[in-house]
Design an enzyme around this catalytic site. Structure first.
Site, mmCIF file in Angstrom:
data_model
loop_
_atom_site.group_PDB
_atom_site.id
_atom_site.type_symbol
_atom_site.label_atom_id
_atom_site.label_comp_id
_atom_site.label_asym_id
_atom_site.label_seq_id
_atom_site.Cartn_x
_atom_site.Cartn_y
_atom_site.Cartn_z
ATOM 1 N NE ARG A 154 18.058 -9.671 0.509
ATOM 2 C CZ ARG A 154 17.538 -8.948 1.503
ATOM 3 N NH1 ARG A 154 18.330 -8.367 2.380
ATOM 4 N NH2 ARG A 154 16.232 -8.801 1.618
ATOM 5 C CB VAL B 36 7.324 -1.432 9.137
ATOM 6 C CG1 VAL B 36 6.159 -0.549 9.544
ATOM 7 C CG2 VAL B 36 8.363 -1.447 10.256
ATOM 8 C CE1 TYR B 37 2.626 -6.044 4.839
ATOM 9 C CE2 TYR B 37 3.812 -7.240 6.532
ATOM 10 C CZ TYR B 37 3.390 -7.122 5.213
ATOM 11 O OH TYR B 37 3.746 -8.053 4.278
ATOM 12 C CD GLU B 38 -1.648 2.174 8.109
ATOM 13 O OE1 GLU B 38 -1.434 2.420 6.919
ATOM 14 O OE2 GLU B 38 -1.672 3.061 8.984
ATOM 15 C CD GLN C 11 -2.789 1.343 2.408
ATOM 16 O OE1 GLN C 11 -3.316 2.400 2.660
ATOM 17 N NE2 GLN C 11 -2.993 0.282 3.165
ATOM 18 C CB SER C 12 3.629 2.581 2.044
ATOM 19 O OG SER C 12 4.647 1.700 1.603
ATOM 20 C CG ASP D 125 0.623 0.991 4.515
ATOM 21 O OD1 ASP D 125 1.840 0.935 4.722
ATOM 22 O OD2 ASP D 125 -0.121 0.012 4.639
ATOM 23 N N GLY E 52 -7.519 20.869 19.478
ATOM 24 C CA GLY E 52 -7.185 22.288 19.383
ATOM 25 C C GLY E 52 -7.732 23.108 20.530
ATOM 26 N N GLY E 53 -7.670 24.417 20.359
ATOM 27 C CA GLY E 53 -8.137 25.310 21.402
ATOM 28 C C GLY E 53 -9.641 25.505 21.389
ATOM 29 C CG LEU F 185 12.206 -7.209 -15.841
ATOM 30 C CD1 LEU F 185 12.151 -7.704 -17.291
ATOM 31 C CD2 LEU F 185 12.655 -5.738 -15.814
ATOM 32 C CB THR G 21 14.706 -7.581 -11.012
ATOM 33 O OG1 THR G 21 14.107 -7.942 -9.768
ATOM 34 C CG2 THR G 21 13.778 -6.694 -11.790
ATOM 35 C CE LYS G 22 15.882 -11.690 -5.478
ATOM 36 N NZ LYS G 22 15.190 -12.380 -4.400
ATOM 37 C CG PHE H 157 11.776 -4.185 -2.741
ATOM 38 C CD1 PHE H 157 10.724 -5.042 -3.058
ATOM 39 C CD2 PHE H 157 12.509 -3.631 -3.778
ATOM 40 C CE1 PHE H 157 10.417 -5.320 -4.382
ATOM 41 C CE2 PHE H 157 12.217 -3.910 -5.099
ATOM 42 C CZ PHE H 157 11.166 -4.749 -5.398
HETATM 43 N N1 CAO Z 1 11.869 -10.054 -9.508
HETATM 44 C C1 CAO Z 1 12.585 -10.806 -8.647
HETATM 45 N N2 CAO Z 1 12.518 -10.666 -7.313
HETATM 46 C C2 CAO Z 1 11.669 -9.740 -6.824
HETATM 47 C C3 CAO Z 1 10.899 -8.923 -7.664
HETATM 48 C C4 CAO Z 1 11.024 -9.102 -9.069
HETATM 49 N N3 CAO Z 1 10.333 -8.367 -9.928
HETATM 50 N N4 CAO Z 1 10.147 -8.112 -6.893
HETATM 51 C C5 CAO Z 1 10.446 -8.413 -5.616
HETATM 52 N N5 CAO Z 1 11.370 -9.392 -5.562
HETATM 53 C C6 CAO Z 1 11.976 -10.008 -4.389
HETATM 54 C C7 CAO Z 1 12.805 -9.041 -3.570
HETATM 55 O O1 CAO Z 1 14.047 -8.837 -4.184
HETATM 56 C C8 CAO Z 1 12.893 -9.785 -2.247
HETATM 57 O O2 CAO Z 1 13.881 -10.790 -2.348
HETATM 58 P P1 CAO Z 1 15.004 -11.084 -1.214
HETATM 59 O O3 CAO Z 1 14.292 -11.071 0.103
HETATM 60 O O4 CAO Z 1 15.502 -12.435 -1.607
HETATM 61 O O5 CAO Z 1 16.025 -10.053 -1.310
HETATM 62 C C9 CAO Z 1 11.555 -10.517 -2.171
HETATM 63 O O6 CAO Z 1 10.975 -10.393 -3.476
HETATM 64 C C10 CAO Z 1 10.564 -10.017 -1.153
HETATM 65 O O7 CAO Z 1 10.521 -8.616 -1.058
HETATM 66 P P2 CAO Z 1 10.108 -7.938 0.327
HETATM 67 O O8 CAO Z 1 11.032 -8.424 1.398
HETATM 68 O O9 CAO Z 1 10.016 -6.475 0.159
HETATM 69 O O10 CAO Z 1 8.626 -8.512 0.544
HETATM 70 P P3 CAO Z 1 7.965 -9.177 1.822
HETATM 71 O O11 CAO Z 1 6.647 -9.683 1.346
HETATM 72 O O12 CAO Z 1 8.855 -10.167 2.491
HETATM 73 O O13 CAO Z 1 7.744 -7.948 2.831
HETATM 74 C C11 CAO Z 1 6.905 -5.780 3.488
HETATM 75 C C12 CAO Z 1 6.689 -7.043 2.631
HETATM 76 C C13 CAO Z 1 5.852 -4.758 3.136
HETATM 77 C C14 CAO Z 1 6.814 -6.136 4.967
HETATM 78 C C15 CAO Z 1 8.327 -5.208 3.187
HETATM 79 O O14 CAO Z 1 8.472 -5.029 1.827
HETATM 80 C C16 CAO Z 1 8.634 -3.901 3.894
HETATM 81 O O15 CAO Z 1 8.886 -3.853 5.107
HETATM 82 N N6 CAO Z 1 8.640 -2.799 3.133
HETATM 83 C C17 CAO Z 1 9.020 -1.503 3.637
HETATM 84 C C18 CAO Z 1 7.958 -0.901 4.492
HETATM 85 C C19 CAO Z 1 6.624 -0.782 3.767
HETATM 86 O O16 CAO Z 1 6.510 -0.201 2.729
HETATM 87 N N7 CAO Z 1 5.594 -1.283 4.408
HETATM 88 C C20 CAO Z 1 4.230 -1.010 3.956
HETATM 89 C C21 CAO Z 1 3.620 -2.149 3.344
HETATM 90 S S1 CAO Z 1 1.868 -1.917 3.371
HETATM 91 O O17 CAO Z 1 1.416 -2.100 4.937
#
Ligand code: CAO
Length: 415
Positions: free
Chosen positions: A103, A136-138, A16-17, A167, A246-247, A71, A73-74, A96
């Site tokens: 990474r 972190v989530y919302e 979402q964010s 978010d 507020g006031g 795509l 990207t890895k 991310f």
């Molecule tokens: N191709 C290949 N790999 C991809 C990709 C793509 N197009 N898109 C994402 N990935 C991979 C990432 O590289 C990552 O891989 P590694 O962990 O091996 O390096 C993996 O997907 C997972 O990405 P992530 O860690 O961001 O996702 P998650 O589901 O584990 O976590 C969240 C989600 C939201 C907790 C985390 O992204 C985060 O803390 N974000 C920052 C704070 C934020 O924005 N939070 C708000 C979210 S809404 O409440």
């Protein structure tokens, strides 16, 4: 013409964010290319699914006006395509987990090397410090940013709010940073990093609560109903229920039919300038000039009594009648509107804030359109893209790949 015409955004955001930020930039005219992992894409496509086989409302309501490119990207070929995209675009936005982009091989240093004009914008849960590596989530952001400790009633636990200040609030902060960086680039010719931690964004929105924290050193917070009830203040800004911060003291008050309708309430503010009108309206003319009630200071220890009297009046009216009677007297009051009422409100439809969108797999659905209105940059809300819907179009148009090269990428699993 749109405000951000010509700006190309690589949208690496999910959940979402980040998507809130890039959706806003798309509404302002930017070309937003959402990069998603082949196969599943943004995890929210499949979360809270209400129509089998269709992208969820969670996804569609946060990704309007974007194009989707799958795509991996890895994958070496995917990485090569991403490098070219970085060189061809203006802004990269990502949320991310900490370290994921590094990474993947796309640190800020690498991105800056590939395109010195590139602006790289990130949302993370926390800024530098003990929690910088945490996901972190919302609700975590609401709790860590001061919103939860100051929301709710004194005798209950901390509460998270329905407004997604962690978010969507941080997405808004990030969007402003990006637009500022684009403006600065006009003069400097250089890109820069834009960073919006969710904790910081929430704390910014809780600014008045940090104000109250410091006021506490000088005595009780007299506008809190806690003061009127004679209750002790602790060391930290307390939860204030529905007291207005507020006031100009205000409260949520019951209206006619509150026993049956959970939203039959109004917010009523005892604004200083219209105190006499309030007294006349609620049938308390004797309070107009009475020394115990006539000034805001005199009323502070009596706020509970004052609001009980106002509520005795509001309970005889619907929330809309309260609004209609208060408005001509300049008394600030507002109905508690349900999501159902907002969805049906004609003025919000007319202004484009509530929009009906057609989707090939789910039919028609409602969404919140752009809440910021620019007189010279009209917003037309278009549906969120299907997964990979624009992959070929983007690879050919932005990167100049031939049909054959695109087919090869698809075959290799990179797209
Ligand atoms: N191709 C290949 N790999 C991809 C990709 C793509 N197009 N898109 C994402 N990935 C991979 C990432 O590289 C990552 O891989 P590694 O962990 O091996 O390096 C993996 O997907 C997972 O990405 P992530 O860690 O961001 O996702 P998650 O589901 O584990 O976590 C969240 C989600 C939201 C907790 C985390 O992204 C985060 O803390 N974000 C920052 C704070 C934020 O924005 N939070 C708000 C979210 S809404 O409440």
């Amino acid at each position: 013409m749109k405000a951000l015409d010509g700006v190309k955004i690589l949208d690496f955001t999910h959940v979402q964010s980040g998507p809130t930020c890039t959706q806003l930039l798309a509404w302002l005219g930017a070309d937003v290319i959402k990069i998603e992992r082949p196969g599943g894409g943004d995890a929210t496509r499949n979360q809270l699914v209400d129509v089998e086989g269709a992208d969820s409302l969670y996804f569609t309501m946060l990704n309007h006006n974007k194009r989707s490119l799958t795509l991996n990207t890895k994958h070496a070929d995917g990485k090569a395509a991403l490098e070219k995209l970085v060189a061809a675009c203006d802004v990269l936005v990502e949320n991310f987990a900490p370290g994921a982009l590094d990474r993947m091989g796309f640190s800020w240093e690498r991105i800056h090397e590939l395109n010195p004009r590139m602006i790289m914008a990130s949302v993370k849960g926390f800024g530098p410090g003990p929690y910088e590596d945490c996901k972190v989530y919302e609700n975590i952001a609401q709790c860590a940013g001061g919103a939860a400790s100051t929301t709710g009633f004194r005798d209950g636990p901390p509460l998270v709010t329905g407004a997604q200040v962690g978010d969507s609030g941080t997405g808004l902060h990030l969007a402003l940073g990006i637009v500022a960086a684009l403006l600065q680039r006009e003069k400097s010719g250089r890109g820069q990093r834009v960073f919006a931690p969710m904790q910081d964004g929430v704390l910014n929105l809780c600014r008045v609560k940090l104000r109250d924290q410091q006021r506490l050193a000088h005595g009780p917070l007299r506008e809190y109903s806690q003061f009127a009830s004679g209750e002790h203040f602790g060391e930290a800004t307390p939860r204030a229920g529905n007291d207005s911060g507020g006031g100009q003291p205000g409260r949520v008050l019951k209206c006619k039919n509150w026993e049956k309708d959970p939203n039959a309430y109004t917010y009523f503010i005892t604004q200083e300038a219209v105190w006499k009108n309030i007294c006349d309206l609620i049938g308390k003319p004797e309070w107009r000039d009475h020394p115990d009630y006539a000034t805001p200071k005199a009323r502070l220890p009596r706020l509970n009594e004052v609001f009980e009297a106002i509520e005795a009046w509001t309970m005889t009216k619907t929330k809309f009648e309260v609004m209609n009677l208060c408005n001509p007297l300049n008394i600030p009051a507002g109905p508690i509107l349900s999501m159902k009422e907002l969805a049906e409100e004609p003025s919000l439809r007319a202004s484009g804030t509530v929009v009906e969108v057609e989707h090939p797999k789910r039919g028609s659905y409602l969404t919140v359109g752009c809440p910021i209105k620019l007189s010279d940059s009209a917003v037309e809300v278009t549906r969120a893209p299907l997964l990979g819907e624009h992959s070929e179009e983007i690879l050919r148009e932005v990167l100049g790949y031939s049909k054959k090269e695109v087919a090869k990428l698809v075959e290799s699993g990179a797209v």
